[in-house]
Design an enzyme around this catalytic site. Structure first.
Site, PDB file in Angstrom:
ATOM      1  N   ARG A 102       0.839  -1.200   0.000  1.00 58.56           N
ATOM      2  CA  ARG A 102       0.000   0.000   0.000  1.00 58.56           C
ATOM      3  C   ARG A 102       0.872   1.247   0.000  1.00 58.56           C
ATOM      4  O   ARG A 102       1.877   1.302   0.719  1.00 58.56           O
ATOM      5  CB  ARG A 102      -0.849   0.055   1.282  1.00 58.56           C
ATOM      6  CG  ARG A 102      -1.892  -0.976   1.394  1.00 58.56           C
ATOM      7  CD  ARG A 102      -3.000  -0.596   2.358  1.00 58.56           C
ATOM      8  NE  ARG A 102      -2.600   0.001   3.629  1.00 58.56           N
ATOM      9  CZ  ARG A 102      -3.465   0.478   4.514  1.00 58.56           C
ATOM     10  NH1 ARG A 102      -4.766   0.439   4.270  1.00 58.56           N
ATOM     11  NH2 ARG A 102      -3.057   1.002   5.652  1.00 58.56           N
ATOM     12  N   THR A 106      -1.869   7.213   0.127  1.00 53.61           N
ATOM     13  CA  THR A 106      -3.164   6.995  -0.535  1.00 53.61           C
ATOM     14  C   THR A 106      -3.818   5.667  -0.164  1.00 53.61           C
ATOM     15  O   THR A 106      -5.008   5.466  -0.410  1.00 53.61           O
ATOM     16  CB  THR A 106      -2.975   6.991  -2.067  1.00 53.61           C
ATOM     17  OG1 THR A 106      -2.122   5.871  -2.399  1.00 53.61           O
ATOM     18  CG2 THR A 106      -2.336   8.282  -2.547  1.00 53.61           C
ATOM     19  N   ASP A 197       0.322  -2.257  12.444  1.00 55.81           N
ATOM     20  CA  ASP A 197       0.841  -2.758  11.162  1.00 55.81           C
ATOM     21  C   ASP A 197       1.278  -4.202  11.346  1.00 55.81           C
ATOM     22  O   ASP A 197       2.287  -4.487  12.004  1.00 55.81           O
ATOM     23  CB  ASP A 197       2.013  -1.882  10.704  1.00 55.81           C
ATOM     24  CG  ASP A 197       2.446  -2.231   9.288  1.00 55.81           C
ATOM     25  OD1 ASP A 197       2.751  -3.426   9.034  1.00 55.81           O
ATOM     26  OD2 ASP A 197       2.463  -1.339   8.442  1.00 55.81           O
ATOM     27  N   ASP A 200       4.893  -5.166  10.185  1.00 60.30           N
ATOM     28  CA  ASP A 200       5.931  -4.625  11.068  1.00 60.30           C
ATOM     29  C   ASP A 200       5.993  -5.402  12.378  1.00 60.30           C
ATOM     30  O   ASP A 200       7.068  -5.682  12.903  1.00 60.30           O
ATOM     31  CB  ASP A 200       5.659  -3.149  11.364  1.00 60.30           C
ATOM     32  CG  ASP A 200       6.036  -2.250  10.200  1.00 60.30           C
ATOM     33  OD1 ASP A 200       6.725  -2.723   9.276  1.00 60.30           O
ATOM     34  OD2 ASP A 200       5.635  -1.073  10.225  1.00 60.30           O
TER      35      ASP A 200
HETATM   36  C1  PRP Z   1      -1.072  -4.566   4.569  1.00 59.43           C
HETATM   37  C2  PRP Z   1      -1.819  -5.871   4.717  1.00 59.43           C
HETATM   38  C3  PRP Z   1      -2.653  -5.925   3.489  1.00 59.43           C
HETATM   39  C4  PRP Z   1      -2.983  -4.477   3.246  1.00 59.43           C
HETATM   40  C5  PRP Z   1      -4.393  -4.235   3.668  1.00 59.43           C
HETATM   41  O1  PRP Z   1      -0.012  -4.707   3.720  1.00 59.43           O
HETATM   42  O2  PRP Z   1      -0.986  -6.981   4.854  1.00 59.43           O
HETATM   43  O3  PRP Z   1      -1.989  -6.493   2.377  1.00 59.43           O
HETATM   44  O4  PRP Z   1      -2.078  -3.712   4.042  1.00 59.43           O
HETATM   45  O5  PRP Z   1      -4.775  -2.953   3.364  1.00 59.43           O
HETATM   46  P1  PRP Z   1      -5.909  -2.620   2.316  1.00 59.43           P
HETATM   47  O6  PRP Z   1      -7.067  -3.499   2.639  1.00 59.43           O
HETATM   48  O7  PRP Z   1      -6.188  -1.174   2.593  1.00 59.43           O
HETATM   49  O8  PRP Z   1      -5.378  -2.828   0.943  1.00 59.43           O
HETATM   50  P2  PRP Z   1       1.069  -3.525   3.445  1.00 59.43           P
HETATM   51  O9  PRP Z   1       0.726  -2.799   2.184  1.00 59.43           O
HETATM   52  O10 PRP Z   1       1.220  -2.697   4.665  1.00 59.43           O
HETATM   53  O11 PRP Z   1       2.386  -4.325   3.118  1.00 59.43           O
HETATM   54  P3  PRP Z   1       3.268  -5.337   4.000  1.00 59.43           P
HETATM   55  O12 PRP Z   1       2.442  -6.564   4.195  1.00 59.43           O
HETATM   56  O13 PRP Z   1       4.436  -5.572   3.109  1.00 59.43           O
HETATM   57  O14 PRP Z   1       3.634  -4.678   5.294  1.00 59.43           O
HETATM   58  N1  URA Z   2      -2.353  -2.956   7.149  1.00 58.58           N
HETATM   59  C1  URA Z   2      -2.006  -3.249   8.418  1.00 58.58           C
HETATM   60  O1  URA Z   2      -0.997  -3.924   8.652  1.00 58.58           O
HETATM   61  N2  URA Z   2      -2.790  -2.785   9.410  1.00 58.58           N
HETATM   62  C2  URA Z   2      -3.891  -2.056   9.182  1.00 58.58           C
HETATM   63  O2  URA Z   2      -4.569  -1.659  10.151  1.00 58.58           O
HETATM   64  C3  URA Z   2      -4.230  -1.749   7.854  1.00 58.58           C
HETATM   65  C4  URA Z   2      -3.448  -2.228   6.857  1.00 58.58           C
END
Ligand code: PRP
Ligand code: URA
Length: 206
Positions: A102, A106, A197, A200
């Site tokens: 993400r 945005t 997150d 993280d």
């Molecule tokens: C997080 C999570 C989802 C997404 C959800 O990933 O694991 O894939 O956000 O958000 P959405 O429903 O608004 O699309 P992130 O983009 O933070 O990446 P990561 O898993 O690499 O930390």
């Molecule tokens: N991705 C995350 O890891 N946490 C949230 O709350 C939303 C998106």
């Protein structure tokens, strides 16, 4: 019922540990593993099976045997925390990968990787712990369907109503399994109360 909240007390106990901000990554990973096990057991209820004859040491009886192949597609990176328990439970599972990230401002997800097998004859689980805006899940399910999957089930740890609506609009009738349907999203598109997150916290990258 397309949205299934797994409200078993043990699942809710594990979720409480994941929500707790003092839970360190090592414990977070273990809780994720155990909660994923419970979610996936429910999410695979509809997989095809048939009764076959079994000979026990005592007599012949019948036993239910899985006859449909399973596939699992974790959405990188956080979905990796849900992969291993599925592989342990279903050793014949086919694994595909989708990388989505993400944009921090945005919340629009960008695809950076995709490696999917032919999914046409497999009951397919898409695993991503956070269903926030639903943009990542909607994209992931489109990619999965593009590789032939007819039955796709979304498995997440926490869902926001916005994400559920978006996923159902993009993919009507899709089944979603989650441990919680939370209040909504904050101004940074994080789930409230959520757990922060997930990626993280899983990998200690605060
Ligand atoms: C997080 C999570 C989802 C997404 C959800 O990933 O694991 O894939 O956000 O958000 P959405 O429903 O608004 O699309 P992130 O983009 O933070 O990446 P990561 O898993 O690499 O930390
Ligand atoms: N991705 C995350 O890891 N946490 C949230 O709350 C939303 C998106």
């Amino acid at each position: 019922m397309p949205l299934n909240v797994v409200d078993h007390p043990l699942a809710q106990h594990l979720l409480a540990g994941l929500r707790d901000k003092s839970t360190p990554p090592e414990v977070f990973r273990r809780l994720s593993w155990n909660l994923t096990t419970m979610l996936v057991i429910e999410a695979t209820r509809a997989i095809r099976s048939e009764l076959r004859s079994i000979v026990t040491p005592i007599k012949t009886t019948s036993g239910q045997i899985l006859t449909e192949g399973l596939a699992v597609v974790p959405v990188l990176r956080a979905g990796l925390g849900m992969l291993e328990p599925v592989v342990q439970m279903f050793p014949d599972v086919a694994v595909g990968y989708i990388g989505l990230e993400r944009n921090e401002d945005t919340a629009v997800a960008r695809s950076y990787y995709s490696k999917l097998p032919d999914l046409s004859n497999r009951y397919t689980l898409c695993v991503d712990p956070m269903l926030a805006t639903g943009g990542s899940a909607a994209q992931a399910v489109s990619l999965i369907k593009g590789h032939g999957a007819k039955t796709v089930v979304m498995v997440c740890v926490v869902a926001a109503p916005e994400g559920v609506d978006r996923l159902e609009t993009s993919h009507p009738g899709i089944h979603i399994y989650t441990a919680a349907l939370d209040e909504g999203l904050n101004e940074k598109h994080y789930i409230v109360p959520g757990l922060g997150d997930f990626g993280d916290r899983l990998y200690g990258t605060f």
